[in-house]
Design an enzyme around this catalytic site. Structure first.
Site, PDB file in Angstrom:
ATOM      1  N   LYS A   1       0.828  -1.220   0.000  1.00  0.00           N
ATOM      2  CA  LYS A   1       0.000   0.000   0.000  1.00  0.00           C
ATOM      3  C   LYS A   1       0.855   1.259   0.000  1.00  0.00           C
ATOM      4  CE  LYS A   1      -2.218  -0.571   3.912  1.00  0.00           C
ATOM      5  NZ  LYS A   1      -1.618  -1.800   4.438  1.00  0.00           N
TER       6      LYS A   1
ATOM      7  N   ARG B   1      -9.508   1.237   8.984  1.00  0.00           N
ATOM      8  CA  ARG B   1      -8.992  -0.075   9.358  1.00  0.00           C
ATOM      9  C   ARG B   1      -9.998  -0.859  10.189  1.00  0.00           C
ATOM     10  NH1 ARG B   1      -3.017   0.845   9.078  1.00  0.00           N
ATOM     11  NH2 ARG B   1      -1.910  -0.998   9.797  1.00  0.00           N
TER      12      ARG B   1
ATOM     13  N   ARG C   1      11.699  -5.699   4.682  1.00  0.00           N
ATOM     14  CA  ARG C   1      11.368  -4.282   4.520  1.00  0.00           C
ATOM     15  C   ARG C   1      12.274  -3.392   5.379  1.00  0.00           C
ATOM     16  NH1 ARG C   1       5.266  -2.114   5.095  1.00  0.00           N
ATOM     17  NH2 ARG C   1       5.433  -2.598   7.312  1.00  0.00           N
TER      18      ARG C   1
ATOM     19  N   ARG D   1      11.462  -1.364  10.969  1.00  0.00           N
ATOM     20  CA  ARG D   1      10.435  -0.929  11.919  1.00  0.00           C
ATOM     21  C   ARG D   1      10.323  -1.961  13.032  1.00  0.00           C
ATOM     22  NH1 ARG D   1       5.212   0.444   8.282  1.00  0.00           N
ATOM     23  NH2 ARG D   1       4.242  -0.478  10.109  1.00  0.00           N
TER      24      ARG D   1
ATOM     25  N   ARG E   1       0.098  -8.349  13.969  1.00  0.00           N
ATOM     26  CA  ARG E   1      -0.534  -7.402  13.029  1.00  0.00           C
ATOM     27  C   ARG E   1      -1.367  -8.137  11.982  1.00  0.00           C
ATOM     28  NH1 ARG E   1       4.345  -4.671  10.756  1.00  0.00           N
ATOM     29  NH2 ARG E   1       2.943  -3.313   9.607  1.00  0.00           N
TER      30      ARG E   1
HETATM   31  P1  AMP Z   1       0.933   0.933   9.158  1.00  0.00           P
HETATM   32  O1  AMP Z   1       2.145   1.746   8.882  1.00  0.00           O
HETATM   33  O2  AMP Z   1      -0.262   1.341   8.310  1.00  0.00           O
HETATM   34  O3  AMP Z   1       1.196  -0.551   9.106  1.00  0.00           O
HETATM   35  O4  AMP Z   1       0.487   1.277  10.668  1.00  0.00           O
HETATM   36  C1  AMP Z   1       1.361   1.047  11.758  1.00  0.00           C
HETATM   37  C2  AMP Z   1       0.569   1.004  13.055  1.00  0.00           C
HETATM   38  O5  AMP Z   1      -0.095   2.280  13.265  1.00  0.00           O
HETATM   39  C3  AMP Z   1      -0.563  -0.022  13.115  1.00  0.00           C
HETATM   40  O6  AMP Z   1      -0.098  -1.334  13.445  1.00  0.00           O
HETATM   41  C4  AMP Z   1      -1.444   0.586  14.211  1.00  0.00           C
HETATM   42  O7  AMP Z   1      -0.868   0.409  15.494  1.00  0.00           O
HETATM   43  C5  AMP Z   1      -1.375   2.085  13.885  1.00  0.00           C
HETATM   44  N1  AMP Z   1      -2.422   2.478  12.923  1.00  0.00           N
HETATM   45  C6  AMP Z   1      -2.219   2.982  11.657  1.00  0.00           C
HETATM   46  N2  AMP Z   1      -3.395   3.255  11.061  1.00  0.00           N
HETATM   47  C7  AMP Z   1      -4.368   2.916  11.953  1.00  0.00           C
HETATM   48  C8  AMP Z   1      -5.791   2.954  11.910  1.00  0.00           C
HETATM   49  N3  AMP Z   1      -6.460   3.391  10.835  1.00  0.00           N
HETATM   50  N4  AMP Z   1      -6.464   2.528  13.009  1.00  0.00           N
HETATM   51  C9  AMP Z   1      -5.813   2.096  14.110  1.00  0.00           C
HETATM   52  N5  AMP Z   1      -4.471   2.035  14.211  1.00  0.00           N
HETATM   53  C10 AMP Z   1      -3.744   2.436  13.144  1.00  0.00           C
END
Ligand code: AMP
Length: 217
Positions: free
Chosen positions: A13, A88, A127, A160, A171
């Site tokens: 994404k 999400r 990654r 990360r 996750r």
């Molecule tokens: P990502 O970079 O999109 O994988 O997001 C990293 C982390 O940020 C996720 O594992 C959540 O802890 C938090 N996060 C990001 N977007 C959301 C969302 N829309 N709702 C809840 N938590 C989020």
């Protein structure tokens, strides 16, 4: 143009969102990147969300919604945006829907990046992300020109903390339980498109671009 990118962690994404944000000249609103930036700057929001992000759990809906709505109210979002990592949960999707109705805006495309779990675990372990501008690399398929350094700003690449195996598993479970129901939620709309994401970056980009041709903004 208003676009939502759905897909499991590691489905690509962020990479596609960054490309299409440039191509379409709309802001890339990536909730994960915003949270990581707030955490690294130790802001109030950063301190509030840090334990959730680091452990791979979702940040509570109320906190995410307040942050995203504030972001979408900014003037650069008037002509469009690309949402990456939001919504999400079903509740986030409903609240986004209410916000869009109030604004008289509609989502042009919801792309779901479909990929199997085996590929995801491998991709996430390979990654790396820039500690400064957050550009994403893959040690095998998209390595930086110079090992350990960002091609764009030269800053250090890091893994990360939530890309470590135990957190990745958490996750992926969270995605399965809370986020994958969004596929059914959006599938019923005419804007929904499924993308085969277990391909190279260029091929995925071509699939997405093909579904943007002729879209009326
Ligand atoms: P990502 O970079 O999109 O994988 O997001 C990293 C982390 O940020 C996720 O594992 C959540 O802890 C938090 N996060 C990001 N977007 C959301 C969302 N829309 N709702 C809840 N938590 C989020």
């Amino acid at each position: 143009m208003r676009i939502i990118l759905l897909g499991a962690p590691g489905s690509g994404k962020g990479t596609q969102a960054a490309l299409f944000s440039q191509k379409l000249n709309v802001p890339h609103v990536a909730t994960g990147n915003i949270f990581r930036d707030e955490i690294s700057r130790k802001t109030d929001l950063g301190l509030q969300v840090e334990s959730f992000v680091k452990s791979g759990r979702l940040v509570p809906d109320a906190t995410v919604l307040e942050m995203v709505m504030r972001r979408l109210e900014r003037p650069d979002c008037v002509d469009g945006f690309l949402l990456d990592g939001f919504p999400r949960t079903i509740d986030q999707a409903r609240r986004l829907g209410d916000f869009l109705i109030k604004k008289d805006w509609k989502i042009n495309r919801v792309f779901c990046l479909d990929i199997n779990t085996e590929v995801l675990v491998t991709r996430l372990s390979e990654r790396r992300q820039c500690s400064s501008c957050q550009v994403v690399y893959n040690l095998v398929t998209k390595p930086p020109r110079q090992s350990g350094a960002c091609d764009h700003c030269g800053n250090k690449l890091i893994q990360r903390s939530d890309d470590e195996p135990n957190t990745v598993r958490k996750r992926l479970m969270v995605y399965q339980d809370l986020t994958s129901p969004l596929v059914a939620f959006y599938r019923a709309t005419e804007s929904f498109v499924m993308i085969q994401a277990d391909r190279g970056v260029d091929e995925v980009t071509d699939q997405i671009a093909g579904h943007l041709n002729g879209v009326h903004q």
